[in-house]
Write a protein that holds these residues in place. Sequence first.
Motif, PDB file in Angstrom:
ATOM      1  N   SER A  23      32.128  49.773  43.918  1.00  0.00           N
ATOM      2  CA  SER A  23      33.115  48.761  43.525  1.00  0.00           C
ATOM      3  C   SER A  23      32.432  47.455  43.129  1.00  0.00           C
ATOM      4  CB  SER A  23      34.103  48.514  44.663  1.00  0.00           C
ATOM      5  OG  SER A  23      34.751  49.718  45.003  1.00  0.00           O
ATOM      6  N   ILE A  36      38.260  45.780  45.543  1.00  0.00           N
ATOM      7  CA  ILE A  36      37.800  45.053  46.727  1.00  0.00           C
ATOM      8  C   ILE A  36      36.503  45.673  47.238  1.00  0.00           C
ATOM      9  CG2 ILE A  36      40.086  44.202  47.350  1.00  0.00           C
ATOM     10  CD1 ILE A  36      40.073  46.344  49.637  1.00  0.00           C
ATOM     11  N   THR A  44      37.366  51.541  49.339  1.00  0.00           N
ATOM     12  CA  THR A  44      38.240  51.921  48.216  1.00  0.00           C
ATOM     13  C   THR A  44      39.029  53.169  48.583  1.00  0.00           C
ATOM     14  OG1 THR A  44      36.567  51.065  46.724  1.00  0.00           O
ATOM     15  CG2 THR A  44      38.256  52.477  45.746  1.00  0.00           C
ATOM     16  N   ASP A  63      36.537  53.578  39.145  1.00  0.00           N
ATOM     17  CA  ASP A  63      35.903  53.501  40.466  1.00  0.00           C
ATOM     18  C   ASP A  63      36.670  54.445  41.384  1.00  0.00           C
ATOM     19  OD1 ASP A  63      34.541  52.680  42.736  1.00  0.00           O
ATOM     20  OD2 ASP A  63      35.708  50.833  42.978  1.00  0.00           O
TER      21      ASP A  63
HETATM   22 MG   LIG Z   1      34.609  50.880  46.752  1.00  0.00          MG
END
Ligand SMILES: [Mg+2]
Length: 301
Positions: A23, A36, A44, A63
Amino acid sequence: MENTKDFKSGFVAIVGKPNVGKSTLLNKILKEKVAIVSPKPQTTRNKILGILNEPNSQIIFIDTPGMHKSQNKLDEYMQKSINSVYEDVDVVVLVIDGLKIIDDSTINFIKSFEKLNKKTILVVNKIDESNFNKMYPKIAKLNEISYLQTILPISAKTGQNVDVLIDEIKKLLTDNVKYFDDDLYTTQSERFIAGEIVREKALWLLQDEIPHGIATQIVEWKESENKVVISCDIIIEKKSHKQIIIGKDGEMLKNIGTKARIEMEKMLNKKVFLNLFVKVKEDWRNNSQFVDDFGYNSKDV
Ligand SMILES: [Mg+2]
Ligand SMILES: Nc1nc2c(ncn2[C@@H]2O[C@H](COP(=O)(O)OP(=O)(O)OP(=O)(O)O)[C@@H](O)[C@H]2O)c(=O)[nH]1
């Protein structure tokens, strides 16, 4: 506007184990915070889409949650969202943590992606915290993995080699279509990101297993010209966690709220009034209905 002949586009999955910096890398590539980040694994939980628009290219990054063994219904949802990503992508960016030992199990893990039959770039992240002499023998070991297009040491944190990564990805793209408007850099709604921001602050401020049992749900969003009133439920899985998240004299909750509000104001460019409520849903991560309700619906992956 018509795309020129040399315009390139395509879909790229960012995958790997938890906490390797996927991320952080997405945010660095986009120069915007869309996902985040925290020092705790399994931050995540959803697929997060980020779009890099450049004059001659459009790269759509996805992601994904870190890969780990499923232990509950939430983990199963996360695993499903990882599995579903491969169908649509042209390139896989597989991220590993360069600070960790690279042993046979790491090599086997990387080799297990060969069967996907996708163009794959291996990224060795976190080189800012290592030095070349330490890193080089580790990376040399990876050269035996022949299916990889490129092996690239980077720092998602400082941005070192991230431009090289983007160039390497572009070389592998073959589409000539603009999939999204130029000014769009994510398909996540502001509402979703706001909930994630609250979860991120809880991940940073709370210890042990508590943050992993947290879900957030935006329950009110009243926007006027120069302010937004946002109410967010923080769902926890054990009654005994309630006092910890509220803190002595409400300090912990206040701290989470202040940090989240400041970040929301930056994102929305407006004054934010944030109300946080703590709700207990016993053992929600093992309950399909609750997992669905809190935004982790398997039908949406
Ligand atoms: Mg992540
Ligand atoms: N030193 C250093 N730390 C990094 C780098 N990239 C990420 N980190 C840190 O590694 C931790 C995990 O980062 P994330 O981006 O949340 O990792 P992730 O792979 O998305 O993790 P999950 O979502 O849990 O799968 C955070 O504390 C980051 O600050 C890097 O290049 N260098």
